[in-house]
Design an enzyme around this catalytic site. Sequence first.
Site, mmCIF file in Angstrom:
data_model
loop_
_atom_site.group_PDB
_atom_site.id
_atom_site.type_symbol
_atom_site.label_atom_id
_atom_site.label_comp_id
_atom_site.label_asym_id
_atom_site.label_seq_id
_atom_site.Cartn_x
_atom_site.Cartn_y
_atom_site.Cartn_z
ATOM 1 N N ARG A 58 25.658 -33.379 -44.009
ATOM 2 C CA ARG A 58 26.479 -33.934 -42.936
ATOM 3 C C ARG A 58 25.670 -34.696 -41.896
ATOM 4 O O ARG A 58 26.227 -35.478 -41.128
ATOM 5 C CB ARG A 58 27.335 -32.844 -42.291
ATOM 6 C CG ARG A 58 28.325 -32.251 -43.302
ATOM 7 C CD ARG A 58 29.350 -31.313 -42.751
ATOM 8 N NE ARG A 58 28.872 -30.370 -41.771
ATOM 9 C CZ ARG A 58 29.663 -29.712 -40.922
ATOM 10 N NH1 ARG A 58 30.957 -29.908 -40.933
ATOM 11 N NH2 ARG A 58 29.150 -28.864 -40.064
ATOM 12 N N GLU A 95 22.285 -19.336 -41.299
ATOM 13 C CA GLU A 95 23.137 -18.286 -40.750
ATOM 14 C C GLU A 95 23.609 -17.361 -41.868
ATOM 15 O O GLU A 95 23.839 -16.187 -41.663
ATOM 16 C CB GLU A 95 24.333 -18.960 -40.059
ATOM 17 C CG GLU A 95 25.276 -18.034 -39.357
ATOM 18 C CD GLU A 95 26.423 -18.773 -38.716
ATOM 19 O OE1 GLU A 95 27.305 -18.075 -38.195
ATOM 20 O OE2 GLU A 95 26.472 -20.015 -38.747
#
Length: 170
Positions: A58, A95
């Site tokens: 992205r 994460e």
Amino acid sequence: MKIENYIRDIQGFPKEGILFKDITPLLNDPDARKECLRILVESLKGQQIDKVVGAESRGFFFGILLAQELNAGFIPVRKPKKLPFDTISASYELEYGSDSLEMHTDAIKKGDRVLIHDDVLATGGTAKAVCELVEKLGGVIVQCNFLMELSFLNGRDKIKENPIFAAITY
């Protein structure tokens, strides 16, 4: 125009417990996209940028737009075995797991002034790995630039030796 109005929350993606910030509505709206680019470029006022490094995947969207706007080269940083030439790599923690990134060995010349761009600063693992790649090749990091920062994950701490800008902070 508030660009945060063009980012939607997706619960449980890519796995349970994660709140994913979806930028596709922002990409789909020409005015919101232009406003976001304006904000990102404004943060670099007066800075000379030779190369823009965009992190997969992205980070490519606005990374290439930033390179165009700044009249700079664009460097894709990709997942392993996606680049066809000689590469260097750096590993990082996400994460929700771990991974590594690669960059072509001839992408940056010593002393190149580099803007690092990604869509989100979360735990800081991806950004730190990209910084390591740029520095290994002799680049000078002008700024780490993000569409959004998830400040509660403290990713800024991993790259605090570099100037950091996020268009939106959560």
